[in-house]
Design an enzyme around this catalytic site. Structure first.
Site, PDB file in Angstrom:
ATOM      1  CG  LEU A 200      -2.193   0.758   1.187  1.00  0.00           C
ATOM      2  CD1 LEU A 200      -3.093   0.332   2.333  1.00  0.00           C
ATOM      3  CD2 LEU A 200      -1.972   2.242   1.224  1.00  0.00           C
ATOM      4  CB  ALA A 201       3.662   2.268  -0.978  1.00  0.00           C
ATOM      5  CD  GLU A 202      -1.589   5.481  -2.340  1.00  0.00           C
ATOM      6  OE1 GLU A 202      -0.694   5.687  -1.486  1.00  0.00           O
ATOM      7  OE2 GLU A 202      -2.718   5.069  -2.043  1.00  0.00           O
TER       8      GLU A 202
ATOM      9  CD  GLN B 170      -7.561   1.055  -3.006  1.00  0.00           C
ATOM     10  OE1 GLN B 170      -7.740   1.802  -2.051  1.00  0.00           O
ATOM     11  NE2 GLN B 170      -7.561  -0.256  -2.898  1.00  0.00           N
TER      12      GLN B 170
ATOM     13  CG  HIS C 170     -12.755   8.507  -1.313  1.00  0.00           C
ATOM     14  ND1 HIS C 170     -12.122   8.890  -0.170  1.00  0.00           N
ATOM     15  CD2 HIS C 170     -12.590   7.153  -1.399  1.00  0.00           C
ATOM     16  CE1 HIS C 170     -11.597   7.824   0.420  1.00  0.00           C
ATOM     17  NE2 HIS C 170     -11.855   6.766  -0.308  1.00  0.00           N
TER      18      HIS C 170
END
Lengths: 369, 327
Positions: free
Chosen positions: B58-60, B82, B129
């Site tokens: 989990l590391a953009e 995401q 989001h």
């Protein structure tokens, strides 16, 4: 600070004495080659700084003190491996076959300095990454490159380099973590030269050693005396071999010292004590190997003198070639941006050509007048 | 084949191209077993295995950097973020590396990568989001930005993006992921990049829009048609580069320009389109151009979200003002 008191991988101490039996690969010819390469890149470094000071080169990051690290990296890698270097890695590129001219071209403000030619018939296309100026981002690229090799089933290893400051960034830690999870053929080398511009290591990291970060990622870590090229080369051979056999990534902390300013735009005397630098010179990687070689009757002052002559000839030749280079056309900035330029870019390109022609005309008119 | 949704079209294109090009790999968070948070990658791991459908940590920033590294070595990676609002940690790689690799190495290394992300508001999502930040990427030399607005264009444009040798930001309007359906021929045919799509012919106003706003724009065009105002509705689709030829040709007929986008007003893509028209096609205009955009505010949480989304009525009113004020 006495960086030489730390327990680390080392064969030759700073007085040129052997403190452990040399590894099997360490034949006389190779050690002499290491020495010659280190001397060459150091003298090149001096020349590059002189060129910058006289307005013939842009801002330049000296690699003074990092010669053993770079020459070991470039020499230990196979031609088919891939290097993801940071900006202080001229010695590594040199040892991989990238010319001084190419390096001058890059720091002289010409993108063609990163259009590396093929370095081996095995690999017609040079896949090495260009120098990375943003800090530690090259580590994540290296993860992608190593993963690509694994996906393609190629036994090629990727080497990523960075400075101690880079270890504070998320990209470095994310890369280590991912390299562990994916078990990819990758070797990270930290050039721990104790200073990230003006910030000393103890303000950069509270861990006992930077190599301890390997534990958190579940990969192997080796702390190496970065001023001992024998130890550096040995650690790299081990790590590259492990990676090539599918046994995963390694983090090498090469403990060294930045004997120079950060770049030619920096003045380290503003934040660093002269005494500390003076102490660090005792551990100079070049003097160390020279002392060892002379003690073994593998080198002499006559040979030194002859080699220096050759170095200066080669460096001067590269500089002459560099100064004689034709500047790329201004519109080249448009020619490589996309595979195919869109209509508006064509319009902008034409506008730039017109502007450049106008400026050329004005300049030539001014000179004539 | 029955009509499919936009998200199903994305999935179909990914399946097609992975089947036909072994260099295509996809990577991101949750994309493997889970098929992505919106299920865009559903079934891919089962079909193509974990070497080509890669769940990342989990590391953009890592995802973007790894994508650049893979692309530099001849793979065609497709990275999924995401949500567009989570792309900020990856910006350094997109701007400093993906966009520049070809230029920096004078074409020795290139970055044939696609960076996918759902974007926009209207689905009652949590904070961070609902961003629409296509203009930020359009501003960067070296990047291309593509936004589909229908299943058919999602399929064809995504295929084109994957086959492109330039790095492409492919933003999917998540509000219409499942609300619009159309027939998609799974024939592997890509649509042209760098080109607008004229969705409705009209004579009075050229309405340029993209993403989810296409839906309300077409509805508004129908409403206005009943009142004698005929909109030519253009789906911009390629945010960068912009196909000004199609827009200008339309203005030659209509003489009036309305740009509609969900993104904030200041320095939005609407400003770019209107400026280009002012620079090179001012004489075609019968009235000052108009833009209907999101507000220059942070998108509120969802209780107030609808007030900030562009509604059918907003477009109708803007079009009427454009007609009435300058007849």
């Amino acid at each position: 600070m006495n960086i030489q008191t730390q327990p680390m991988h080392r064969y030759i101490d700073h007085r040129g004495n052997l403190i452990a039996p040399l590894p099997e690969w360490a034949n006389d010819t190779l050690l002499q080659q290491f020495y010659r390469d280190m001397v060459l890149v150091r003298h090149y470094d001096k020349k590059a700084i002189a060129l910058q000071r006289t307005g013939k080169l842009g801002t330049y990051p000296s690699h003074l003190g990092a010669e053993a690290i770079g020459i070991a990296i470039g020499s230990a890698m196979q031609s088919t491996d891939v290097l993801a270097p940071y900006y202080r890695d001229m010695p590594a590129l040199w040892a991989r076959g990238i010319s001084m001219l190419q390096n001058l071209q890059y720091w002289g403000g010409d993108e063609l300095g990163s259009s590396f030619p093929s370095i081996s018939p095995d690999i017609p296309h040079n896949d090495d990454m260009p120098f990375c100026v943003p800090i530690s981002t090259q580590c994540t690229h290296a993860v992608g490159i190593a993963a690509a090799m694994k996906i393609k089933g190629l036994h090629r290893v990727t080497v990523a380099t960075c400075g101690d400051g880079a270890t504070s960034k998320g990209d470095f830690l994310e890369s280590l973590n991912c390299a562990g999870v994916w078990n990819i053929p990758l070797v990270f080398v930290i050039n721990n030269n104790q200073w990230a511009i003006s910030v000393p290591l103890h303000l950069q990291c509270h861990a006992e050693h930077l190599v301890d970060k390997a534990k958190g990622a579940g990969i192997k870590g080796i702390m190496v005396d970065g001023n001992d090229i024998v130890a550096m080369y040995d650690a790299l051979l081990q790590s590259l071999d492990q990676a090539r056999k599918g046994k995963g990534a390694t983090l090498i902390e090469a403990v060294s010292y930045r004997l120079c300013d950060h770049t030619t735009a920096d003045d380290a005397s503003r934040y660093r004590e002269d005494e500390e630098v003076k102490q660090a010179w005792q551990f100079d990687p070049i003097v160390r190997l020279k002392t060892y070689l002379i003690n073994q009757n593998l080198w002499s002052e006559d040979e030194e003198s002859q080699w220096l002559d050759i170095c200066h000839q080669r460096i001067n030749q590269a500089v002459e070639q560099y100064l004689a280079l034709t500047v790329q056309a201004p519109e080249s900035a448009f020619d490589y941006l996309y595979e195919k330029a869109d209509p508006d870019l064509h319009y902008q390109r034409d506008a730039l050509i017109n502007k450049a022609m106008r400026m050329e005309k004005q300049n030539s008119g001014g000179n004539n007048g | 084949m029955a009509d499919i949704t936009l998200i199903e079209a994305v999935n179909l294109a990914l399946h097609y191209e992975m089947q036909h090009d072994p260099n295509v790999v996809i990577l991101g968070e949750d994309i493997g077993e889970n098929g992505g948070v919106f299920r865009a990658t559903l079934g891919l791991k089962q079909t193509f295995g974990c070497k080509r459908v890669i769940d990342t940590p989990l590391a953009e920033s890592l995802i973007a950097g790894v994508t650049v590294g893979m692309a530099s070595q001849g793979l065609r990676p497709i990275a999924e973020f995401q949500f567009q609002g989570f792309i900020f940690p990856a910006m350094e790689h997109l701007v400093c590396h993906a966009a520049r690799l070809r230029n920096r190495t004078r074409g020795r290394l290139t970055c044939p990568a696609v960076f996918r992300a759902p974007f926009g508001g209207g689905i009652h999502a949590p904070e961070h989001h609902s961003e629409s930040i296509e203009a930020m990427f359009a501003h960067i030399p070296g990047l291309k930005v593509v936004i589909p607005s229908s299943p058919q264009r999602a399929y064809g444009l995504l295929l084109a993006a994957i086959r492109s040798n330039d790095p492409i930001l492919f933003f999917e309007p998540k509000r219409i992921y499942r609300t619009v359906k159309s027939h998609v021929e799974n024939n592997g045919l890509a649509l042209p990049l760098e080109q607008c799509f004229t969705l409705r012919k009209g004579t009075d106003i050229t309405l340029v829009t993209w993403g989810a706003c296409v839906v309300e724009s077409l509805q508004a065009a129908e409403t206005l048609s009943h009142h004698g105002i005929e909109l030519e509705v253009i789906d911009l689709a390629s945010i960068k580069p912009i196909d000004m030829a199609t827009i200008t040709a339309s203005l030659e007929k209509t003489g009036r320009l309305l740009v509609v986008h969900e993104a904030a007003k200041t320095c939005g893509v609407g400003a770019e389109i209107i400026t280009r028209v002012a620079e090179s096609a001012m004489c075609l205009l019968k009235a000052p151009p108009k833009r209907l955009t999101g507000f220059d505010t942070i998108m509120p949480y969802y209780r107030n979200e609808d007030y900030f989304m562009i509604q059918h009525d907003d477009i109708v009113n803007a079009a009427r003002e454009l007609m009435e004020g300058w007849q």
